[in-house]
Design an enzyme around this catalytic site. Structure first.
Site, mmCIF file in Angstrom:
data_model
loop_
_atom_site.group_PDB
_atom_site.id
_atom_site.type_symbol
_atom_site.label_atom_id
_atom_site.label_comp_id
_atom_site.label_asym_id
_atom_site.label_seq_id
_atom_site.Cartn_x
_atom_site.Cartn_y
_atom_site.Cartn_z
ATOM 1 C CB THR A 143 40.657 2.301 19.231
ATOM 2 O OG1 THR A 143 40.527 1.822 21.026
ATOM 3 C CG2 THR A 143 39.653 2.846 18.691
ATOM 4 C CD GLU A 149 37.059 4.608 17.320
ATOM 5 O OE1 GLU A 149 37.896 5.448 16.540
ATOM 6 O OE2 GLU A 149 37.727 4.494 18.717
ATOM 7 C CE LYS A 205 37.521 22.869 34.575
ATOM 8 N NZ LYS A 205 35.507 22.090 34.404
ATOM 9 C CD1 TRP A 240 37.066 24.227 29.704
ATOM 10 C CD2 TRP A 240 38.575 22.006 30.210
ATOM 11 N NE1 TRP A 240 36.368 23.721 30.307
ATOM 12 C CE2 TRP A 240 37.039 22.109 30.619
ATOM 13 C CE3 TRP A 240 39.605 21.373 30.789
ATOM 14 C CZ2 TRP A 240 36.699 20.376 31.390
ATOM 15 C CZ3 TRP A 240 38.883 20.162 31.069
ATOM 16 C CH2 TRP A 240 38.509 20.454 31.573
#
Lengths: 526, 526
Positions: A185, A330, A429, A434
Site C-alpha cells: 500500500t 486490500e 477534531k 469532528w
C-alpha cells in the site's frame, strides 16, 4: 451410495491467458511506444512469450512461491512478466516507480525478491534501489535495452533470453490458494503494508469484474488500462481483458492528454480506465485541439473521489458514460462499481457491491449500525478477494466474521449505492467535535476555478485542531480567499469553515496519484 | 517470512440469495397463477421464506447431504424450496413431471429422498411414484393445496408449516465442494444417469453466465426462465438472476403462446429463455392476435438446435436479438453461449465457451484432432462445472486430462464458434458409410411447411441401415413427399436422401422437450 462429482478445476491465473490464447488468439495487446509505431501482439503469441519468460526465470533459479519484482509501465513486456511469474507459481511483486530508491529497497528487502524485471527507462531507479537491497542478483530489462551495469547485480536485456527460451513449461498445477501477487500500500498511515493476492482471489475478482453491471467487458471492446499495473493489479484489468477476449491497449509511460487521445483514436478504444486527473488532462487536450474521440463509450474512474464538474465535463464533452468505482489494495482492489444499468449515476456515488463482496457500516466500537441505509458509518468489507493478513504479519486484520475495516467513512442509500464520505483518519477534531475534510473539499472542488483542494487540521492551542484549506487554482483563473470561504457558508456548519486558505502552485501527490496529505500535514499542520 | 493471505470465502449457494436479499431486497420474483393475479415477492422476503422452509425440512429430520426431491413447475415455491434445501446443505433432487410414475419411483429409489416437495397439481403424480418408492415418507405441497392422502407417506401443505417456522437457521458453513443438486439425464441412451452438482460448481457456473457476452443479466433486466427448474438447473437462471439483482418472472405451468405473451407484457420482460418450440408458439399467438411485445430485448434459445426459419422469424417479428446456447445436464448445464456482441450470429452457431469451460474436438479413438478449427470431430468438454463421475457410479466419465465426451459431433470455426453437427449415436451407417441425420433435418426444418423433422435409420437387409424422414407438417399447410425430398437434392449426397417420408400428426417429444428418437426408432426403425 457413491455420490457423483464435478471435476476439479483449480482457479489458477494461467488458465485466463490460456483461455485467451485458445479462444481469442488473434485479439491484440497493443503498447504505445515513444518515437515508434505501437507494438502489437495477439493473445496466443503473448502466451507463448510469457511461457518462454517463465523458462528464463526458471533458468535463474526462480521457483514457485518465490517473489519476483517488476518495476515497469503498462506495456506488453510487463503483462508478459506478470503471467510468466504467476503462471509458474512465483509471486509477482509490483513496485511503484514513483517511490524513492530507499522505499523500493525497503520493499525488496521485505519481499526477498532476487530478480527485478524493469522497464528500460526505470533501470536507473531499479539499480539505485538495488544498492540498498543486497538480495537482488538480477535486473532483467524489458521495453528496450540498457547500457547500465551494477557492481553486484547482473543487468541483462530480457529479449535475447526470451528468444532462445523454450515455450514448453509447467504452468498451473499448484493449489489455487497459492500466492500470485504482492503489492505494498502507499503507506498513507505509516509504513507500507504488503497485500498478498492468491490465484483464487484474483480469479474470483476477475469473474466479479466481468459481470455485465460491473466492468462488463465484451470481446468487441477495446479497453485501455491507464491505471498502472504496479498499482493494485491495475484494478484487475490485465486478468479481466484476456478473460473476456477484449483488446488491451497499453499507454506505456505517457498518460498526458495528447498521448492518450492519439492512442484512443488510433486503436478505437471503447473503454478507458484510470484516476480522475488523467481524464482532466484528456478533456483539456481535446478542448485545445478541437479533437473528438468517437470510439469511446465509457470511462471508468477510481482511485480518488470523482469531482462533480469533471464527471459532467467528461460526459458532455466526450459523449460517454462515466462509471465510478471504489476500492483498495486490500480488496484486490475493487470494492464497488457504479451499476452500469442504473440511470441515476451521480459523482458522489461510487457504486454497489457485486456478488462476492459484502459491505457493512459500523460504529467506532466496531458494532454494525442498526440502520445500514442512510446514516454515516465506518465502512467494513468482506469477500472472496478481501485481505485476511498483511504480508509478514502474524495477526489477521479482519474481525471474527471476516470484516475488514477500510478506515473510510461512508453512507449507503436506499438503493444500496455506496458513497464514501471521508477517511476516518483524516477527520479533524476541533473543540471535541469532528470536522470531515471530505465534505469541505467536495464543495470547494466543485468551483470552476479550483483544480485540487485539501483540508487538513492545524494544531491549535485553544481548539486542539482547526481546519485549513489548501488549494491549487486552475491555470489562468483566480478566486479570492473570501470567495472561496463564502462558497462554504450555509453548506457546512460555520465552525467547520477553515481558518486559513493556502495556495499551492502544485498540490503534492502521493505515488498513487492521490493528494499526499501526509506531506501537507508535515508542512502545514504544525 | 510469514506470507500474507486473503480471507476464506467458500463459494456456497446460500450467499447468492443472501446477496440478493441485502442488495436487491425489493426486486421481485413474480409467478403467474391460473385464475388469480400473479404472486410477487421481493428477494429479501423470499430469503426469509426459504430460511423458514429450511427449518420445516429440519423439523422432518432432513440433514446436510441428504437428498430432498422437488416435483414442481417454475414457481416462487419451487425457488424457495431450492434455496431452502441447498442453503441447509441438503441436495435438491429435481424430478421431471413429464416422466412416468415408474421412472420417477426409480429415480427416488436411487437418490434415497425421503421428502418430496410437489406442486399441488403434481401431487397425484408424486403419490403414484411414491407407491413404488418406499423410502418416501413426506410429500409437502406447494403452489396450492391438495386433498389427497397416501397410505404410507404424509401429505401436508407447505404454507402453514412455513408460516409458523423460525427464520433463523444455519445456512452455509460447509465445504464448497459439498453436493447441492441432483438431476437425472433424460436417458436418451439407456437408463437415466444422475449428475450431482456442487455448491462450488454451480457458483462458478453462475459467475460464468453473468459475463457480459454470455447471459449478461443486469439489475434492470426482467428475465423469464421458461426452461423448467427441473431441467438441468433451468440453465442456472435461478442462481444467476438473484446474483445479478434481475427481476425473475416465472410462468408456472402454462407455457403456451398466449400465457407467455400476457406475462411478458404485464411484467415488462426483457429476456426470455427457453427451448425453440415455446417461442414458435409465442410467435404464432402474436401473429394471430396482432399483439407486440415492446419490452422484449432478447431471446435465449437452447436445449435443441435452432431452426433457421424460427430464428429469423423471432428476430423479425419480435424485433429482438436471438442468442443461441448449447449445453448438457453434465455441464451444469451451459457449455457455450452465443456471443452477444458478435455481429455474425447464425442459427447453426451455438456460441463460444466463456472462461471456465474448454472444448476439444477428438477423433473416434479419443485423440485430439490436429486441426481444431474447421473439421468435424467428437466434442469433449472440461471445466469448473463439468461432471467427473455420475451419481452412484464408481468410475469417472472423464479421461485423465478431465475431458468429458459429450457424444455430440461438432465443428469450431475460425472465430472459435461452435456448431453442433449431430449426435454421434444418431449417425446412420448405410453401406459402411455414415449419414448424419442432423444435416438432413436442418434442411427440411428450414422449409416453411415443416414444423418438426427427424431422420432415423431403418434396418435394411442390403445397406444395413437406410434413412427415413419423419415430419410434422405445420397446421394448415401441406407439402408433397416429392417436394420434401427434392429440397434435399444437391444439398446432400444423393445416397443420403431418405428412402421414405412418414407424416406424423404430432412428433413424439421426450420429457425434456426434445424429439424422442428412442420411441421413433422403436416404432419405425425395424
Amino acid at each position: 451410495m457413491i455420490d457423483g462429482s464435478i471435476q476439479s478445476f483449480p482457479l489458477t491465473l494461467d488458465r485466463i491467458l490460456e483461455h485467451a490464447a485458445k479462444w481469442h488468439s488473434g485479439t491484440e495487446v497493443v503498447t504505445a511506444r515513444e518515437g515508434a509505431d505501437s507494438a502489437r501482439i495477439g493473445y496466443a503469441d503473448l502466451q507463448t512469450r510469457a511461457r518462454r519468460t517463465s523458462n528464463v526465470l526458471a533458468g535463474l533459479g526462480v521457483v514457485g512461491g518465490e517473489r519476483v519484482a517488476t518495476l515497469a509501465w503498462n506495456t506488453q513486456g510487463h503483462v508478459e512478466a506478470w503471467f510468466a511469474i504467476m503462471g509458474m507459481g512465483a509471486v509477482c511483486h509490483t513496485l511503484n516507480p514513483r517511490l524513492t530508491p530507499t522505499q523500493l529497497a525497503w520493499m525488496l528487502g521485505q519481499s526477498g525478491a532476487r530478480v527485478i524485471i524493469a522497464s528500460a527507462d526505470l533501470v536507473d531507479l531499479a539499480l539505485a534501489a538495488v544498492d540498498d537491497a543486497p538480495g537482488v542478483t538480477h535486473v532483467l530489462v524489458i521495453d528496450g535495452d540498457s547500457e547500465r551495469v551494477h557492481a553486484r547485480a547482473a543487468v541483462q536485456p530480457m529479449e535475447p533470453l526470451v528468444e532462445v527460451a523454450h515455450d514448453a513449461c509447467a504452468w498451473g498445477g499448484f493449489d489455487e490458494t497459492s500466492p500470485s501477487g504482492l503489492c505494498f500500500t502507499s503507506g498513507s498511515t505509516g509504513a507500507p503494508k504488503g497485500v498478498t493476492y492468491t490465484h483464487r482471489s484474483s480469479f474470483l475478482h476477475t469473474l466479479k469484474l466481468l459481470q455485465a453491471d460491473v466492468l462488463g467487458a465484451r470481446e468487441t471492446d477495446v479497453v485501455m488500462p491507464i491505471v498502472p499495473l504496479f498499482h493494485a493489479n491495475a484494478w484487475g484489468l490485465p486478468f479481466a481483458l484476456p478473460a473476456a477476449g477484449s483488446k488491451m491497449v497499453l499507454p506505456g509511460r505517457r498518460t498526458d492528454g495528447e498521448s492518450l487521445a492519439r492512442l484512443i483514436a488510433a486503436e478505437g478504444v471503447t473503454i478507458a480506465v484510470g484516476v480522475p486527473t488523467v481524464f482532466l488532462g484528456l478533456c483539456e487536450y481535446l478542448d485545445a485541439s478541437g479533437t473528438a474521440l468517437p470510439s469511446l463509450d465509457r470511462i471508468i474512474l477510481g482511485g480518488a473521489p470523482t469531482p462533480p464538474a469533471l464527471m459532467d465535463r467528461i460526459e458532455r464533452q466526450l459523449g460517454v458514460v462515466v462509471q465510478n468505482s471504489w476500492g483498495m489494495t486490500e480488496l484486490s482492489p475493487v470494492g464497488v462499481f457504479g451499476v452500469l444499468s442504473d440511470p441515476d449515476r451521480r459523482p458522489s456515488i461510487s457504486g454497489k457491491p457485486a456478488l462476492g463482496v459484502d459491505l457493512m457500516l459500523m460504529d467506532e466500537a466496531g458494532a454494525p449500525l442498526e440502520t445500514q441505509r442512510g446514516p454515516e458509518g465506518r465502512l467494513h468489507v468482506r469477500g472472496a478477494a478481501v485481505i485476511e493478513r498483511y504480508f509478514g504479519q502474524e495477526h489477521p486484520v479482519v474481525d471474527a466474521d471476516g470484516w475488514f475495516d477500510t478506515g473510510d467513512l461512508a453512507r449507503i442509500d436506499d438503493r444500496g449505492n455506496l458513497s464514501i464520505t471521508g477517511r476516518a483518519k483524516d477527520l479533524i477534531k476541533s473543540g471535541g467535535e469532528w470536522i470531515n475534510p471530505a465534505e469541505i473539499e467536495a464543495i470547494v472542488c466543485a468551483l470552476p476555478e479550483i483544480s485540487l483542494a485539501a483540508v487538513i487540521g492545524r494544531a491549535d492551542p485553544k481548539w486542539s485542531e482547526r481546519p485549513i484549506l489548501l488549494v491549487e487554482v486552475r491555470e489562468g483563473m483566480d478566486i479570492s480567499d473570501q470567495a472561496l470561504l463564502e462558497s462554504l457558508r450555509g453548506q457546512i456548519a460555520s465552525w467547520w469553515v477553515p481558518d486559513e486558505v493556502v495556495r499551492l502552485p502544485a498540490m503534492p501527490l502521493a505515488a498513487t496519484g492521490k493528494i499526499d496529505k501526509l506531506s501537507l500535514r508535515a508542512a502545514y499542520g504544525a
